[in-house]
Design an enzyme around this catalytic site. Structure first.
Site, short mmCIF file in Angstrom:
data_model
loop_
_atom_site.label_atom_id
_atom_site.label_comp_id
_atom_site.label_asym_id
_atom_site.label_seq_id
_atom_site.Cartn_x
_atom_site.Cartn_y
_atom_site.Cartn_z
N CYS A 76 23.63 4.12 -18.16
CA CYS A 76 22.14 4.46 -18.22
C CYS A 76 21.93 4.57 -19.77
CB CYS A 76 21.79 5.35 -17.45
SG CYS A 76 19.74 5.66 -17.40
N HIS A 164 25.49 -6.38 -13.83
CA HIS A 164 23.79 -7.00 -13.97
C HIS A 164 24.02 -8.20 -13.94
CE1 HIS A 164 21.77 -3.54 -16.02
NE2 HIS A 164 22.94 -3.29 -16.40
N GLU A 213 16.28 -2.31 -10.92
CA GLU A 213 17.33 -1.64 -10.88
C GLU A 213 17.86 -1.39 -9.45
OE1 GLU A 213 17.80 1.72 -13.29
OE2 GLU A 213 16.41 0.93 -15.01
N CYS A 222 14.88 -0.91 -18.87
CA CYS A 222 16.53 -0.58 -18.39
C CYS A 222 17.23 -0.89 -19.59
CB CYS A 222 16.84 -1.75 -17.11
SG CYS A 222 18.38 -1.45 -16.63
N GLY A 225 20.21 -2.91 -19.02
CA GLY A 225 19.69 -4.40 -18.66
C GLY A 225 19.39 -5.28 -19.57
N1 LIG Z 1 20.22 1.57 -11.79
C1 LIG Z 1 21.58 1.50 -12.66
C2 LIG Z 1 21.64 2.73 -13.57
C3 LIG Z 1 20.38 2.97 -14.54
C4 LIG Z 1 20.37 1.92 -15.65
C5 LIG Z 1 19.12 2.00 -16.63
N2 LIG Z 1 18.25 2.95 -16.12
C6 LIG Z 1 19.47 1.97 -18.11
O1 LIG Z 1 18.67 2.33 -18.82
O2 LIG Z 1 20.34 1.34 -18.18
C7 LIG Z 1 22.77 1.13 -11.99
O3 LIG Z 1 22.67 1.46 -10.85
O4 LIG Z 1 23.55 0.52 -12.59
#
Ligand SMILES: N[C@H](CCC[C@H](N)C(=O)O)C(=O)O
Length: 282
Positions: A76, A164, A213, A222, A225
């Site tokens: 994250c 991703h 997400e 993100c 991301g």
């Molecule tokens: N939903 C993402 C985790 C949070 C990613 C995002 N909030 C960031 O800032 O990288 C997953 O399940 O891989």
């Protein structure tokens, strides 16, 4: 009445509840994680972040990452900047190492934002590009993966500690992401599901990005991301290895270094401190 303190923070509007379990463990079952992250039953957040004692000598803190669906994630980016800032304040230092289940993330204060809070750069580790590492269900060239729906086709796969799929489109705003995101997140092509990025080229070193997400839905930003999007665009020859990613909640600067590590730089914010009622943890 015993309560548990928390910090409410965000990185470009990607928001977090940060709990501290470094001195006393917290028994956070998936149900308790879901309630705390719920915007009516609990505090509400895109991810629940729990600080734990590090298990690696080089690390200053262990960061556990939970999505609002209760599932655990391996990366994250936005929360890493927030946690790094908290530990830098505690240690009165500009450099800390954050440990996650995906690896050690070196973090450095690189300036001050307009909100008077630090701008943090995080080495998000290497971009992992093999189909087995994303992971996807079948052997393929991850620069052109055979999965898609409607206007979202031919994505690039990247693992930044989490999976991703980045789709390139002419107009990101025109994509019905709330409808297509969950279908792609849960496509059987992704055995661990995936974060779905929709990227639009804005200039020779600028991308617009929207993200559905995994386990969270559409967020204002993100971090992982954004890293995946620059790696993907660079692999496609669309941008150089360093580019700005414009998200709903603000801009991140991403650089895909020659050693394959990805450097993410951006701001953070603290919204408030609070106390969780014990009933949320029992
Ligand atoms: N939903 C993402 C985790 C949070 C990613 C995002 N909030 C960031 O800032 O990288 C997953 O399940 O891989």
């Amino acid at each position: 009445m015993a309560t548990t303190p928390f910090l409410k923070m965000h990185g470009l509007g990607n928001d977090f509840v940060v709990l501290d379990a470094r001195t006393a463990a917290l028994d956070l079952t998936p149900e308790r994680r879901r309630v705390i992250a719920d915007r009516r039953l609990g505090v509400g957040c895109d991810q629940l972040i729990v600080l734990e004692p590090p298990t690696e000598r080089e690390a200053d803190v262990f960061m556990r990452i939970y999505n609002p669906d209760g599932g655990e994630a391996g990366a994250c980016g936005n929360a890493t900047r927030c946690v790094a800032s908290v530990v830098m304040d505690e240690r009165k230092t500009d450099h800390v190492t954050v440990q996650t289940i995906a690896g050690l993330l070196d973090s450095q204060k690189t300036g001050m934002g307009s909100n008077g809070l630090p701008v943090i750069s995080v080495d998000m580790g290497p971009a992992r590009l093999d189909w087995r590492e994303i992971p996807v269900r079948e052997a393929c060239d991850t620069n052109h993966m055979p999965v898609g729906i409607g206007p979202l086709q031919d994505p690039v796969g990247t693992n930044m500690g989490n999976p991703h799929a980045t789709f390139f489109v002419d107009d990101a705003a025109a994509i019905p992401l709330a409808e297509l995101g969950p279908k792609l997140e849960h496509d059987r092509f992704f055995p661990e599901r995936a974060n779905i990025g929709v990227a639009q080229l804005l200039g020779d070193d600028k991308l617009r990005l929207r993200v559905w997400e995994r386990g969270a839905g559409i967020t204002l930003a993100c971090g992982s991301g954004a890293c995946a999007a620059v790696v993907a665009a660079s692999r496609r020859g669309l941008v150089p290895r360093r580019a700005d990613v414009i998200l709903e909640g603000g801009t991140l600067t991403i650089e895909w270094l020659r050693d394959d590590h990805v450097l993410m730089t951006g701001g953070i914010a603290v919204a408030f401190k609070g106390e969780l009622d014990r009933s949320l943890l029992t």
